[in-house]
Motif scaffolding. Structure first.
Motif, PDB file in Angstrom:
ATOM      1  N   GLY A  27       0.803  -1.216   0.000  1.00  7.07           N
ATOM      2  CA  GLY A  27       0.000   0.000   0.000  1.00  7.07           C
ATOM      3  C   GLY A  27       0.832   1.260   0.000  1.00  7.07           C
ATOM      4  O   GLY A  27       2.010   1.261  -0.364  1.00  7.07           O
ATOM      5  N   THR A  28       0.182   2.333   0.432  1.00  7.55           N
ATOM      6  CA  THR A  28       0.809   3.656   0.457  1.00  7.55           C
ATOM      7  C   THR A  28       0.845   4.129   1.901  1.00  7.55           C
ATOM      8  O   THR A  28      -0.197   4.216   2.553  1.00  7.55           O
ATOM      9  CB  THR A  28      -0.007   4.630  -0.409  1.00  7.55           C
ATOM     10  N   HIS A  29       2.036   4.393   2.383  1.00 14.44           N
ATOM     11  CA  HIS A  29       2.209   4.696   3.800  1.00 14.44           C
ATOM     12  C   HIS A  29       2.759   6.106   3.974  1.00 14.44           C
ATOM     13  O   HIS A  29       3.695   6.507   3.275  1.00 14.44           O
ATOM     14  CB  HIS A  29       3.156   3.678   4.440  1.00 14.44           C
ATOM     15  N   PHE A 141      10.451   7.265 -10.766  1.00 14.41           N
ATOM     16  CA  PHE A 141       9.420   6.397 -11.343  1.00 14.41           C
ATOM     17  C   PHE A 141       9.974   5.489 -12.444  1.00 14.41           C
ATOM     18  O   PHE A 141       9.232   4.713 -13.049  1.00 14.41           O
ATOM     19  CB  PHE A 141       8.250   7.240 -11.877  1.00 14.41           C
ATOM     20  N   LEU A 142      11.264   5.577 -12.715  1.00 10.88           N
ATOM     21  CA  LEU A 142      11.844   4.778 -13.801  1.00 10.88           C
ATOM     22  C   LEU A 142      11.994   3.308 -13.406  1.00 10.88           C
ATOM     23  O   LEU A 142      12.301   2.996 -12.250  1.00 10.88           O
ATOM     24  CB  LEU A 142      13.222   5.328 -14.185  1.00 10.88           C
ATOM     25  N   GLY A 143      11.780   2.426 -14.375  1.00 14.48           N
ATOM     26  CA  GLY A 143      11.968   1.000 -14.133  1.00 14.48           C
ATOM     27  C   GLY A 143      10.725   0.354 -13.543  1.00 14.48           C
ATOM     28  O   GLY A 143       9.605   0.855 -13.713  1.00 14.48           O
ATOM     29  N   THR A 144      10.945  -0.728 -12.813  1.00 17.42           N
ATOM     30  CA  THR A 144       9.802  -1.462 -12.238  1.00 17.42           C
ATOM     31  C   THR A 144      10.026  -1.675 -10.736  1.00 17.42           C
ATOM     32  O   THR A 144      10.163  -2.807 -10.269  1.00 17.42           O
ATOM     33  CB  THR A 144       9.626  -2.831 -12.940  1.00 17.42           C
ATOM     34  N   ILE A 168      -0.175  10.524 -11.187  1.00 15.83           N
ATOM     35  CA  ILE A 168       0.861   9.528 -11.488  1.00 15.83           C
ATOM     36  C   ILE A 168       0.956   8.514 -10.337  1.00 15.83           C
ATOM     37  O   ILE A 168       1.047   7.307 -10.551  1.00 15.83           O
ATOM     38  CB  ILE A 168       2.225  10.220 -11.734  1.00 15.83           C
ATOM     39  N   ILE A 169       0.919   9.027  -9.103  1.00 20.10           N
ATOM     40  CA  ILE A 169       0.990   8.123  -7.939  1.00 20.10           C
ATOM     41  C   ILE A 169      -0.225   7.190  -7.920  1.00 20.10           C
ATOM     42  O   ILE A 169      -0.091   5.973  -7.705  1.00 20.10           O
ATOM     43  CB  ILE A 169       1.074   8.927  -6.622  1.00 20.10           C
ATOM     44  N   LYS A 170      -1.402   7.749  -8.168  1.00 18.42           N
ATOM     45  CA  LYS A 170      -2.618   6.924  -8.138  1.00 18.42           C
ATOM     46  C   LYS A 170      -2.559   5.822  -9.188  1.00 18.42           C
ATOM     47  O   LYS A 170      -2.940   4.671  -8.940  1.00 18.42           O
ATOM     48  CB  LYS A 170      -3.856   7.796  -8.372  1.00 18.42           C
ATOM     49  N   ASN A 171      -2.055   6.204 -10.354  1.00 23.05           N
ATOM     50  CA  ASN A 171      -1.913   5.239 -11.448  1.00 23.05           C
ATOM     51  C   ASN A 171      -0.970   4.091 -11.060  1.00 23.05           C
ATOM     52  O   ASN A 171      -1.252   2.916 -11.294  1.00 23.05           O
ATOM     53  CB  ASN A 171      -1.396   6.019 -12.669  1.00 23.05           C
ATOM     54  N   LYS A 172       0.148   4.446 -10.446  1.00 24.11           N
ATOM     55  CA  LYS A 172       1.131   3.426 -10.034  1.00 24.11           C
ATOM     56  C   LYS A 172       0.575   2.578  -8.888  1.00 24.11           C
ATOM     57  O   LYS A 172       0.824   1.373  -8.811  1.00 24.11           O
ATOM     58  CB  LYS A 172       2.441   4.088  -9.595  1.00 24.11           C
ATOM     59  N   LYS A 173      -0.146   3.233  -7.960  1.00 18.43           N
ATOM     60  CA  LYS A 173      -0.782   2.497  -6.860  1.00 18.43           C
ATOM     61  C   LYS A 173      -1.700   1.407  -7.402  1.00 18.43           C
ATOM     62  O   LYS A 173      -1.698   0.279  -6.931  1.00 18.43           O
ATOM     63  CB  LYS A 173      -1.654   3.453  -6.035  1.00 18.43           C
ATOM     64  N   ALA A 174      -2.462   1.787  -8.429  1.00 18.57           N
ATOM     65  CA  ALA A 174      -3.414   0.827  -9.016  1.00 18.57           C
ATOM     66  C   ALA A 174      -2.677  -0.353  -9.637  1.00 18.57           C
ATOM     67  O   ALA A 174      -3.248  -1.439  -9.795  1.00 18.57           O
ATOM     68  CB  ALA A 174      -4.275   1.533 -10.062  1.00 18.57           C
ATOM     69  N   GLY A 176      -0.125  -1.737  -8.243  1.00 15.84           N
ATOM     70  CA  GLY A 176       0.476  -2.531  -7.173  1.00 15.84           C
ATOM     71  C   GLY A 176       1.817  -2.022  -6.669  1.00 15.84           C
ATOM     72  O   GLY A 176       2.505  -2.712  -5.931  1.00 15.84           O
ATOM     73  N   ILE A 177       2.219  -0.806  -7.097  1.00 10.56           N
ATOM     74  CA  ILE A 177       3.468  -0.237  -6.577  1.00 10.56           C
ATOM     75  C   ILE A 177       3.196   0.328  -5.184  1.00 10.56           C
ATOM     76  O   ILE A 177       2.167   0.961  -4.944  1.00 10.56           O
ATOM     77  CB  ILE A 177       3.977   0.907  -7.481  1.00 10.56           C
TER      78      ILE A 177
END
Ligand code: ATP
Length: 208
Positions: A27-29, A141-144, A168-174, A176-177
């Protein structure tokens, strides 16, 4: 997702950050704390920049035992980024994207998303503080990565860039980052729905 045990980091200044045990799920902490409470110290340790005592494990990979593998999984954007000012953002992207194995399509997408195309080829010495901050955030945000650490990501950048970053954060959260974020200025806390909020007080962690 992230486990920290028997952690201790001391500076010659006398400050010590101590964490007996911390386990964060996917998640996001949010890491909160007053100036000087130890947020950046913790982030630098997790990013593999600072030596420390104890153990940090991300998705089963130990920073101590598999440092190269671990560092590929974690990206970090500093609160106050500093880069050699004769380089351009494009130079930095080239360097970081090799290490992080980022694709050219991802690079193009991030440059567009962060709105850096009109200055990425120029040397860093010509950037304003907000331009520099966006450059540093883009690199994170580069890479995986499995975990992206953002130290005060919303300071310095303008309202439009803040909204872009939220998207951008929301997109990455979705996808699984996971994120660790510190911020004295969250544009809209509700948008984040933090998985947990951790508070540091003078080098000690208080789970809320
Ligand atoms: N390289 C260093 N050498 C000595 N002391 C340091 C060093 N880096 C940080 N400190 C000290 O460690 C303490 C914690 O600093 P840190 O940067 O982790 O706090 P922070 O919570 O991120 O603060 P801020 O919100 O102001 O960014 C402070 O007292 C600071 O002076």
């Amino acid at each position: 997702m992230l486990k920290i045990y028997q952690f201790s980091k001391s500076y010659s200044s006398g400050f010590t950050l101590e964490i007996q045990s911390l386990e964060l799920k996917q998640g996001t902490h949010l890491i909160k704390g007053e100036n000087g409470s130890g947020k950046s110290t913790l982030f630098k340790a997790i990013a593999g920049i600072h030596a420390f005592e104890g153990e940090i494990i991300l998705e089963g990979v130990s920073l101590q035992q598999q440092p190269v593998k671990f560092r590929k999984l974690v990206n970090y954007a500093e609160a106050e980024p500093q880069f050699p000012d004769f380089l351009s953002l494009d130079d930095l992207i080239l360097f970081v994207s090799k290490a992080k194995e980022a694709s050219s399509s991802q690079i193009a997408h991030l440059k567009e998303a962060f709105g850096v195309n009109n200055y990425a080829a120029n040397s860093i010495s010509s950037y304003s503080s907000g331009m520099l901050k966006k450059a540093s955030l883009l690199l994170a945000f580069l890479g995986t990565p499995k975990l992206i650490i953002l130290d005060e990501p919303f300071t310095t950048i303008d309202a439009e860039a803040q909204q872009n970053l939220l998207g951008i954060i929301k997109n990455k959260k979705a996808k699984g980052i996971n994120f660790l974020i510190s911020s004295h200025h969250l544009p809209d806390m509700q948008e984040f729905e933090f998985t947990s909020i951790q508070q540091l007080i003078n080098g000690k962690l208080i789970n809320r």
